[in-house]
Design a protein around this motif. Structure first.
Motif, PDB file in Angstrom:
ATOM      1  N   ASP A 159       0.808  -1.222   0.000  1.00 10.28           N
ATOM      2  CA  ASP A 159       0.000   0.000   0.000  1.00 10.28           C
ATOM      3  C   ASP A 159       0.843   1.275   0.000  1.00 10.28           C
ATOM      4  OD1 ASP A 159       0.970   0.237   2.603  1.00 10.28           O
ATOM      5  OD2 ASP A 159      -1.010   0.381   3.534  1.00 10.28           O
ATOM      6  N   GLY A 160       2.171   1.135  -0.041  1.00 10.82           N
ATOM      7  CA  GLY A 160       3.046   2.300  -0.073  1.00 10.82           C
ATOM      8  C   GLY A 160       3.551   2.753   1.278  1.00 10.82           C
ATOM      9  N   THR A 161       3.218   2.044   2.335  1.00 11.63           N
ATOM     10  CA  THR A 161       3.746   2.373   3.664  1.00 11.63           C
ATOM     11  C   THR A 161       5.205   1.941   3.737  1.00 11.63           C
ATOM     12  OG1 THR A 161       1.569   2.046   4.673  1.00 11.63           O
ATOM     13  CG2 THR A 161       3.491   1.987   6.146  1.00 11.63           C
ATOM     14  N   GLN A 162       6.057   2.850   4.123  1.00 13.22           N
ATOM     15  CA  GLN A 162       7.477   2.513   4.176  1.00 13.22           C
ATOM     16  C   GLN A 162       7.765   1.537   5.307  1.00 13.22           C
ATOM     17  OE1 GLN A 162      10.551   5.567   5.007  1.00 13.22           O
ATOM     18  NE2 GLN A 162      11.470   4.799   3.125  1.00 13.22           N
ATOM     19  N   ILE A 163       8.553   0.514   4.977  1.00 11.43           N
ATOM     20  CA  ILE A 163       8.996  -0.475   5.957  1.00 11.43           C
ATOM     21  C   ILE A 163      10.317  -0.019   6.559  1.00 11.43           C
ATOM     22  CG2 ILE A 163       9.742  -2.858   6.317  1.00 11.43           C
ATOM     23  CD1 ILE A 163       7.979  -3.553   3.821  1.00 11.43           C
ATOM     24  N   ASP A 164      11.297   0.221   5.675  1.00 12.51           N
ATOM     25  CA  ASP A 164      12.615   0.644   6.137  1.00 12.51           C
ATOM     26  C   ASP A 164      13.457   1.113   4.965  1.00 12.51           C
ATOM     27  OD1 ASP A 164      13.551  -1.679   4.815  1.00 12.51           O
ATOM     28  OD2 ASP A 164      13.685  -2.825   6.676  1.00 12.51           O
ATOM     29  N   ARG A 165      14.669   1.546   5.304  1.00 10.82           N
ATOM     30  CA  ARG A 165      15.698   1.934   4.335  1.00 10.82           C
ATOM     31  C   ARG A 165      16.927   1.115   4.678  1.00 10.82           C
ATOM     32  NH1 ARG A 165      14.342   6.229   7.085  1.00 10.82           N
ATOM     33  NH2 ARG A 165      12.738   7.565   6.234  1.00 10.82           N
ATOM     34  N   VAL A 166      17.537   0.527   3.655  1.00  9.37           N
ATOM     35  CA  VAL A 166      18.673  -0.352   3.895  1.00  9.37           C
ATOM     36  C   VAL A 166      19.858   0.097   3.053  1.00  9.37           C
ATOM     37  CG1 VAL A 166      19.527  -2.727   3.785  1.00  9.37           C
ATOM     38  CG2 VAL A 166      17.131  -2.297   4.393  1.00  9.37           C
ATOM     39  N   LEU A 167      20.970   0.375   3.714  1.00  7.01           N
ATOM     40  CA  LEU A 167      22.207   0.700   3.033  1.00  7.01           C
ATOM     41  C   LEU A 167      22.759  -0.579   2.431  1.00  7.01           C
ATOM     42  CD1 LEU A 167      24.367   2.908   2.475  1.00  7.01           C
ATOM     43  CD2 LEU A 167      25.464   2.162   4.600  1.00  7.01           C
TER      44      LEU A 167
END
Length: 174
Positions: free
Chosen positions: A134-142
């Motif tokens: 649905d477009g909800t951000q889970i995380d950001r991963v380097l």
């Protein structure tokens, strides 16, 4: 490595030459945007000539320092309400220095790009942007290690896309 808070802000704003974003979703669920989207759907629009924000100010500073910020958004028509809302902000962002491009996949095959949002910074750092359907951000991963595949996807995305202003003009959304 997960990036959040100040660590993410350091990467997002600490690049020295270039930042690139591939956006693949038709909608993103961003905290605080629900009311703005509702206003947009009710006919309220920003003035793209006078609109400013923290992002436009950063874009102006990046441009003044000789740094580039670029994004390619993959879309299909008809555009989602969210994309129409987001497009409203693309004009002032482009005027502030962001090179925004659109790759419309409505009548063509995907040229080999992933279904994964990501950023590249200075051709050496990659950050994956992970989202729920649905477009909800889970995380950001380097991403640790090799960046060549992401740089190739960036090259393809830029080569196959058109500038935002050209896309809007071609579809009569001026």
């Amino acid at each position: 490595m997960l990036l959040d808070g100040e660590d993410w802000q350091r990467v997002l704003h600490g690049f020295s030459r270039s930042a690139f974003r591939l956006e693949t979703l038709p909608a993103y669920k961003v905290a605080g945007e629900a009311e703005e989207i509702e206003d947009f759907l009710n006919g309220n629009r920003i003035d793209p000539v006078t609109y400013t924000s923290g992002w436009t100010e950063r874009l102006l500073a990046h441009r003044a320092a000789g740094r580039t910020v670029q994004r390619v958004h993959l879309v299909t028509r008809p555009l989602s309400d969210y994309l129409r809302y987001e497009f409203m902000y693309y004009e002032p962002h482009a005027k502030a220095g962001e090179d925004i491009r659109i790759l419309d996949l409505t009548d063509r095959a995907n040229p080999g790009l992933p279904d994964q949002d990501f950023w590249t910074f200075d051709d050496s750092t990659v950050v994956l942007m992970n989202y729920e359907p649905d477009g909800t951000q889970i995380d950001r991963v380097l991403v640790a290690g090799e960046t060549d595949q992401y740089l190739e996807w960036q090259r393809i995305a830029v080569a196959e896309s058109v500038p935002f202003a050209d896309y809007v003009k071609a579809h009569g959304w001026q």
